[in-house]
Design a protein around this motif. Structure first.
Motif, PDB file in Angstrom:
ATOM      1  N   THR B  75       0.836  -1.211   0.000  1.00 37.06           N
ATOM      2  CA  THR B  75       0.000   0.000   0.000  1.00 37.06           C
ATOM      3  C   THR B  75       0.864   1.251   0.000  1.00 37.06           C
ATOM      4  OG1 THR B  75      -0.159  -0.282   2.390  1.00 37.06           O
ATOM      5  CG2 THR B  75      -2.051  -0.981   1.081  1.00 37.06           C
ATOM      6  N   GLU B  76       1.978   1.217   0.765  1.00 36.72           N
ATOM      7  CA  GLU B  76       2.865   2.380   0.815  1.00 36.72           C
ATOM      8  C   GLU B  76       3.546   2.597  -0.536  1.00 36.72           C
ATOM      9  OE1 GLU B  76       3.096   4.561   2.968  1.00 36.72           O
ATOM     10  OE2 GLU B  76       5.013   5.584   2.707  1.00 36.72           O
ATOM     11  N   GLU B  77       3.944   1.478  -1.200  1.00 37.17           N
ATOM     12  CA  GLU B  77       4.579   1.602  -2.522  1.00 37.17           C
ATOM     13  C   GLU B  77       3.604   2.176  -3.537  1.00 37.17           C
ATOM     14  OE1 GLU B  77       6.367  -2.043  -3.703  1.00 37.17           O
ATOM     15  OE2 GLU B  77       8.181  -1.629  -2.541  1.00 37.17           O
ATOM     16  N   GLU B  84       4.399  10.155  -7.287  1.00 39.47           N
ATOM     17  CA  GLU B  84       5.332  10.411  -8.399  1.00 39.47           C
ATOM     18  C   GLU B  84       4.572  10.724  -9.683  1.00 39.47           C
ATOM     19  OE1 GLU B  84       8.613  10.854  -8.733  1.00 39.47           O
ATOM     20  OE2 GLU B  84       8.507  10.940  -6.542  1.00 39.47           O
ATOM     21  N   ALA B  85       3.518   9.913  -9.936  1.00 41.03           N
ATOM     22  CA  ALA B  85       2.723  10.112 -11.152  1.00 41.03           C
ATOM     23  C   ALA B  85       2.067  11.486 -11.146  1.00 41.03           C
ATOM     24  CB  ALA B  85       1.669   9.013 -11.246  1.00 41.03           C
ATOM     25  N   LYS B  86       1.596  11.896  -9.964  1.00 44.49           N
ATOM     26  CA  LYS B  86       0.945  13.215  -9.861  1.00 44.49           C
ATOM     27  C   LYS B  86       1.960  14.323 -10.111  1.00 44.49           C
ATOM     28  CE  LYS B  86      -3.157  12.688  -7.038  1.00 44.49           C
ATOM     29  NZ  LYS B  86      -3.736  12.793  -5.713  1.00 44.49           N
ATOM     30  N   GLY B  90       2.331  17.503 -12.983  1.00 43.39           N
ATOM     31  CA  GLY B  90       2.276  18.859 -12.437  1.00 43.39           C
ATOM     32  C   GLY B  90       1.202  19.036 -11.386  1.00 43.39           C
ATOM     33  N   LYS B  91       0.812  17.942 -10.718  1.00 44.64           N
ATOM     34  CA  LYS B  91      -0.260  18.033  -9.721  1.00 44.64           C
ATOM     35  C   LYS B  91       0.283  17.756  -8.317  1.00 44.64           C
ATOM     36  CE  LYS B  91      -3.678  18.181 -12.821  1.00 44.64           C
ATOM     37  NZ  LYS B  91      -4.517  19.367 -12.995  1.00 44.64           N
ATOM     38  N   GLY B  92       1.596  17.959  -8.122  1.00 46.77           N
ATOM     39  CA  GLY B  92       2.202  17.669  -6.823  1.00 46.77           C
ATOM     40  C   GLY B  92       1.894  18.737  -5.792  1.00 46.77           C
TER      41      GLY B  92
END
Lengths: 100, 110
Positions: B75-77, B84-86, B90-92
């Motif tokens: 779940t943590e991974e 990372e994907a976000k 540009g949604k970080g």
């Protein structure tokens, strides 16, 4: 994983335990009327330097299953809904649904 | 029946002092605060800490093993991969403000 409020409560519980004896000693000095006022005042100032979560009143009994803060039955440590679920499932000894 | 004569207060005080000596309590006629109740009360911390049941999570287990064994926390991974994907899209999370003027709160409308 418990929610953030439960984590905060656990933190408060640990800090209360860690600082309890020192706090009691300062409380004894600060509330003792037979000691000189200056000493008592210094002890009170020291008490104020302790963190927010070292006071026992910041600890709140929350539901041990859902983390809910209201409607807790202190005998079981459960909120009213979790209590109902567990009681109906027969997981709480000596508790059964009333019927007459 | 004879009426009782009023007892003088000095006699009552002497009685109280004697009672304190007999029962080994402190003689405190003016009821001054001694702070003794803070020393007498039981410690509440030990029972407070035991309120929630101890829970063993994957992260806690890995910390206990000191790197000898390791369980993969799926779940943590997944969560880290999602972050990372976000970030790539540009949604970080926004950058931390260096000064007070940079903070988003300073531009807030009231």
């Amino acid at each position: 994983m418990p929610n953030a409020r439960v984590l905060r409560d656990i933190k408060a519980r640990n800090l209360v335990k860690a600082n309890e004896i020192t706090r009691r000693a300062y409380l004894y000095v600060a509330r003792n009327q037979s000691l000189p006022p200056q000493v008592r005042y210094q002890a009170q100032l020291q008490l104020n330097t302790f963190g927010k979560y070292t006071r026992p009143t910041t600890v709140k009994n929350r539901c041990t299953v859902s983390g809910r803060g209201r409607g807790i039955m202190s005998e079981f440590g459960l909120c009213r809904f979790q209590f109902r679920l567990k009681a109906l499932a027969g997981e709480i000894p000596g508790v059964q649904k009333a019927s007459w | 029946m004879a009426a009782l004569a009023p007892v003088p207060s000095s006699r009552l005080a002497a009685l109280t002092r004697l009672r304190c000596a007999v029962f080994q309590t402190s003689y405190n006629p003016t009821s001054a605060r001694t702070g003794a109740k803070y020393l007498r009360a039981r410690l509440r911390g030990p029972s407070m800490v035991e309120y929630y049941p101890k829970e063993l999570t994957v992260a806690k287990f890995n910390r206990l093993c000191l790197g000898q064994w390791k369980i993969v926390d799926t779940t943590e991974e997944t969560r880290l991969a999602d972050v990372e994907a976000k970030k790539k899209r540009g949604k970080g999370a926004p950058k931390k403000a260096k000064t007070k003027g940079d903070s988003r709160r300073s531009h807030r409308k009231r």
